[in-house]
Motif scaffolding. Structure first.
Motif, PDB file in Angstrom:
ATOM      1  N   LEU A   1     -16.329  84.245 -14.806  1.00 22.97           N
ATOM      2  CA  LEU A   1     -15.560  84.013 -13.592  1.00 22.97           C
ATOM      3  C   LEU A   1     -15.695  82.567 -13.116  1.00 22.97           C
ATOM      4  O   LEU A   1     -14.699  81.916 -12.770  1.00 22.97           O
ATOM      5  CB  LEU A   1     -16.032  84.968 -12.488  1.00 22.97           C
TER       6      LEU A   1
ATOM      7  N   VAL B   1     -12.548  79.846 -12.753  1.00 27.13           N
ATOM      8  CA  VAL B   1     -12.220  79.208 -11.479  1.00 27.13           C
ATOM      9  C   VAL B   1     -12.393  77.697 -11.565  1.00 27.13           C
ATOM     10  O   VAL B   1     -11.536  76.920 -11.113  1.00 27.13           O
ATOM     11  CB  VAL B   1     -13.075  79.811 -10.345  1.00 27.13           C
TER      12      VAL B   1
ATOM     13  N   ARG C   1      -9.681  75.742 -13.383  1.00 27.58           N
ATOM     14  CA  ARG C   1      -8.494  75.549 -12.552  1.00 27.58           C
ATOM     15  C   ARG C   1      -8.729  74.484 -11.476  1.00 27.58           C
ATOM     16  O   ARG C   1      -7.853  73.651 -11.204  1.00 27.58           O
ATOM     17  CB  ARG C   1      -8.099  76.879 -11.904  1.00 27.58           C
ATOM     18  N   LEU C   2      -9.908  74.491 -10.887  1.00 32.71           N
ATOM     19  CA  LEU C   2     -10.202  73.517  -9.831  1.00 32.71           C
ATOM     20  C   LEU C   2     -10.375  72.104 -10.374  1.00 32.71           C
ATOM     21  O   LEU C   2      -9.829  71.139  -9.828  1.00 32.71           O
ATOM     22  CB  LEU C   2     -11.471  73.939  -9.082  1.00 32.71           C
TER      23      LEU C   2
ATOM     24  N   GLN D   1      -6.062  72.521  -9.058  1.00 33.51           N
ATOM     25  CA  GLN D   1      -5.530  73.531  -8.155  1.00 33.51           C
ATOM     26  C   GLN D   1      -6.324  73.567  -6.857  1.00 33.51           C
ATOM     27  O   GLN D   1      -7.472  73.131  -6.784  1.00 33.51           O
ATOM     28  CB  GLN D   1      -5.555  74.910  -8.813  1.00 33.51           C
TER      29      GLN D   1
ATOM     30  N   VAL E   1      -8.186  75.760  -3.747  1.00 38.05           N
ATOM     31  CA  VAL E   1      -9.044  76.946  -3.763  1.00 38.05           C
ATOM     32  C   VAL E   1      -8.199  78.213  -3.657  1.00 38.05           C
ATOM     33  O   VAL E   1      -8.449  79.215  -4.337  1.00 38.05           O
ATOM     34  CB  VAL E   1     -10.066  76.879  -2.610  1.00 38.05           C
TER      35      VAL E   1
ATOM     36  N   ALA F   1      -6.849  78.753  -7.155  1.00 37.33           N
ATOM     37  CA  ALA F   1      -7.799  78.925  -8.252  1.00 37.33           C
ATOM     38  C   ALA F   1      -8.554  80.242  -8.192  1.00 37.33           C
ATOM     39  O   ALA F   1      -8.849  80.832  -9.234  1.00 37.33           O
ATOM     40  CB  ALA F   1      -8.791  77.760  -8.263  1.00 37.33           C
ATOM     41  N   LEU F   2      -8.881  80.716  -6.989  1.00 37.32           N
ATOM     42  CA  LEU F   2      -9.695  81.931  -6.913  1.00 37.32           C
ATOM     43  C   LEU F   2      -8.960  83.162  -7.454  1.00 37.32           C
ATOM     44  O   LEU F   2      -9.486  83.856  -8.327  1.00 37.32           O
ATOM     45  CB  LEU F   2     -10.158  82.163  -5.479  1.00 37.32           C
TER      46      LEU F   2
ATOM     47  N   GLY G   1      -8.256  82.522 -11.241  1.00 37.39           N
ATOM     48  CA  GLY G   1      -9.468  82.589 -12.047  1.00 37.39           C
ATOM     49  C   GLY G   1      -9.978  84.005 -12.197  1.00 37.39           C
ATOM     50  O   GLY G   1     -10.462  84.401 -13.266  1.00 37.39           O
ATOM     51  N   ALA G   2      -9.879  84.799 -11.118  1.00 35.02           N
ATOM     52  CA  ALA G   2     -10.307  86.198 -11.201  1.00 35.02           C
ATOM     53  C   ALA G   2      -9.470  86.945 -12.227  1.00 35.02           C
ATOM     54  O   ALA G   2      -9.996  87.739 -13.027  1.00 35.02           O
ATOM     55  CB  ALA G   2     -10.201  86.858  -9.827  1.00 35.02           C
TER      56      ALA G   2
ATOM     57  N   MET H   1      -9.860  90.577  -7.453  1.00 41.40           N
ATOM     58  CA  MET H   1     -10.113  89.671  -6.337  1.00 41.40           C
ATOM     59  C   MET H   1     -10.507  90.486  -5.099  1.00 41.40           C
ATOM     60  O   MET H   1      -9.676  91.084  -4.428  1.00 41.40           O
ATOM     61  CB  MET H   1      -8.858  88.849  -6.053  1.00 41.40           C
TER      62      MET H   1
ATOM     63  N   MET I   1     -17.996  83.263  -5.430  1.00 42.83           N
ATOM     64  CA  MET I   1     -17.393  81.945  -5.582  1.00 42.83           C
ATOM     65  C   MET I   1     -17.738  81.016  -4.416  1.00 42.83           C
ATOM     66  O   MET I   1     -17.888  79.805  -4.593  1.00 42.83           O
ATOM     67  CB  MET I   1     -15.877  82.073  -5.744  1.00 42.83           C
TER      68      MET I   1
END
Length: 598
Positions: free
Chosen positions: A521, A525, A528-529, A534, A536, A539-540, A543-544, A551, A559
């Motif tokens: 995980l 994330v 992506r960040l 990306q 937050v 990305a969260l 990414g999940a 999520m 996170m």
């Protein structure tokens, strides 16, 4: 363009080297040292402690700049990106002019990281003049070329002193006169060094180099310009001869191997200063008089044959150096071997006339230099390959994918990039060694990666709808093996578990390289960040999904804890209008620490 010597610093100084840069930066330099010379390629595209150390050195001493890989006589075109980076560095250092070597350093895109001799003919003169004109325009600074030591002349027919003189006149540039190179060449090729100096256009000299060479019986019994010994009395005398005629001029002592402690280098510089001072006193007494007669330079004893193509000569010597079968194939049928490698007549005759043993001197020198650098960057990988295994893969790399970067420190990374494809198909190489080599290279990259301060609009508090700002000394890397668990000792031979692993590598506030083991995980994330820039909010959830998780509050909590941890470590600086993925060059390796995250 030539800078008047009256506008330059004078005295005797040192070429700045890693062995003593920290002492220089901390103000521990012996009082005898009056100036420093730096090679920009060692500092460009670098961060960590390196820029600060250079800045501190520059606060204490006048700085001269001297390049390594301009490839002045090469048939490969000059690299515009390199020239832009070099120009920025030179202007930052306040350079009045820049210098590099009158030679070539690579052919057909390959860079061999050595100073290779040009034919002494007018084709090479024209090429150098054209290149120097482009260099001076690109840098907006005067340029000077250094006479090199050479162990063969690959064709032509001009005397070296005439070749140098025509380049200087045609390009209207300066001369960095290396008197040690004059002595080495005089010993190896049988001419009088004072006659050579007397025939040079000394009015174009901007500064001098002195160094030490060593005889190498296994290299055709030549004296090699190793920069690994003290300055001998004969070279000191040549330096004094020039200073007596020119007056005040910068002199740089080059020492690259078997470097003694800085106090001893200071003692040697003090000795050179005594010779320099006596020569200046003689100059003051005799400056109005003509210099005494010196023996003329004799013509070449065995004039080399004419060449058809500068590119052909360079391609031939490159093949001798880089081809896997150069050492065995060339001596048996030199002309046929060179023809099969694209060297046409009469160029292959010019190289054959030199003799296989002398051509192979350059093969030995180049390979030894590259091997030494690779060993310093991936020592644990090489220890596990064994010496024979390392030589075998090193030969294959040079044969299939030789270095392309002008920065010597990039060569180990280029080898490892090639290894990612080549080693998995090589049954003699353990499957985890590619991962270990990559880890060692990444650690060295992080150690010296540039890390600019965060932009002024960065907010310390995280904002969900803005990209995050991360430090520049940061990488995320995937491995098939848990190589980060291996002991750090070079002599360890244990194998890591086959366990897919993602590491976040970064440099902490104490300039130590550290690794953080990421969960699937956290990996999703952070990619992506960091890499996609990306927010937050984007990305969260993304990414999940990538990690196959739902999520929910638990994921949000994990996170949030991760981002707080990254902020505490100095990896995450806050939110900003724009965030750039981290980029940086290779560098030196220091220390390592491993931790885990959620």
């Amino acid at each position: 363009m030539i800078v008047p010597r009256s506008e330059l610093p004078t005295g005797v100084g040192l070429g700045l080297r890693w062995a003593f840069i920290d002492e220089i930066a901390q103000g521990q330099a012996p009082a005898s040292i009056q100036l420093l010379e730096v090679s920009p390629e060692n500092y460009m595209r670098r961060g960590g402690v390196i820029p600060e150390a250079l800045d501190r050195a520059a606060e204490r001493f006048p700085i001269l700049t001297h390049g390594l890989m301009m490839n002045v006589g090469g048939t490969t075109e000059l690299d515009p990106a390199y020239l832009r980076q070099l120009r920025a560095f030179l202007w930052r250092m306040g350079a009045r002019y820049h210098s590099d070597h009158l030679c070539w350093t690579g052919s057909d895109g390959a860079i061999v990281h050595d100073l290779l001799p040009l034919p002494h003919d007018r084709q090479a003169v024209r090429r150098c003049v054209e290149q120097i004109d482009r260099i001076q325009q690109a840098l907006s600074l005067p340029f000077a070329v250094e006479n090199i030591s050479y162990y063969l002349v690959p064709g032509g027919g001009m005397a070296e002193v005439d070749f140098i003189g025509e380049v200087l006149e045609g390009a209207d540039c300066g001369l960095l006169l290396d008197v040690n190179n004059v002595q080495v060449n005089a010993d190896n090729h049988g001419f009088d060094p004072l006659g050579f100096l007397g025939a040079l256009p000394l009015d174009r000299v901007v500064h001098l180099h002195v160094a030490g060479g060593q005889r190498r019986p296994h290299l055709d019994d030549l004296i090699i310009d190793t920069h690994g010994t003290d300055v001998c009395p004969r070279v000191q005398a040549l330096m004094a001869w020039v200073v007596e005629r020119l007056g005040p001029v910068p002199v740089i002592y080059e020492r690259d191997h078997d470097i003694p402690p800085l106090p001893e280098l200071g003692r040697q510089v003090a000795e050179l200063r005594e010779v320099y001072a006596r020569a200046l006193a003689r100059h003051a007494e005799d400056h109005a008089e003509d210099p005494p007669e010196v023996p003329p330079v004799p013509p070449p004893r065995d004039p080399p044959v004419e060449i058809r193509s500068l590119a052909g000569i360079e391609r031939g010597l490159s093949a001798v150096i880089l081809d896997r079968e150069g050492e065995t194939g060339l001596p048996g049928d030199p002309a046929g071997w060179l023809c099969r490698h694209g060297v046409e007549s009469p160029d292959h005759h010019a190289l054959v006339a030199i003799g296989a043993s002398r051509l192979l001197v350059y093969r030995s020198l180049v390979r030894a230099g590259l091997m030494s650098v690779v060993r310093s960057f991936i020592p644990r990988t090489i220890a596990r390959l064994s010496e024979d295994g390392f030589v075998r893969v090193f030969d294959a790399w040079l044969h299939q994918a030789p270095p392309r970067s002008r920065y010597l420190r990039d060569a180990p990374g280029e080898l490892v990039a090639w290894a990612r494809t080549a080693w998995p198909a090589d049954a003699a190489v353990d499957d985890y060694l590619v991962d270990l080599a990559r880890l060692e290279i990444l650690e060295s990259e992080i150690d010296a990666a540039p890390d600019d301060p965060p932009p002024p609009d960065t907010q310390a508090q995280l904002v969900l709808d803005q990209p995050l700002v991360f430090c520049g000394a940061l990488r995320i890397a995937d491995f098939e093996h848990a190589v980060h668990t291996l002991p750090p000792e070079d002599d360890d031979r244990s194998a890591p578990p086959r366990e897919p692993t993602t590491l976040l590598l970064y440099r902490d506030t104490e300039h130590e390289v550290r690794t953080l083991h990421l969960s699937p995980l956290a990996r999703a994330v952070l990619r992506r960040l960091v890499e996609q820039g990306q927010t937050v909010a984007e990305a969260l959830p993304g990414g999940a999904t990538d990690a196959g998780e739902t999520m929910d509050d638990a994921v949000l909590g994990r996170m949030s804890a991760l981002l707080a941890d990254l902020a505490e470590r100095g990896i995450l600086r806050g939110s900003g209008a724009a965030a750039s993925p981290p980029v940086g060059p290779d560098g030196r390796n220091h220390t390592r620490s491993t931790m885990k995250s959620t």
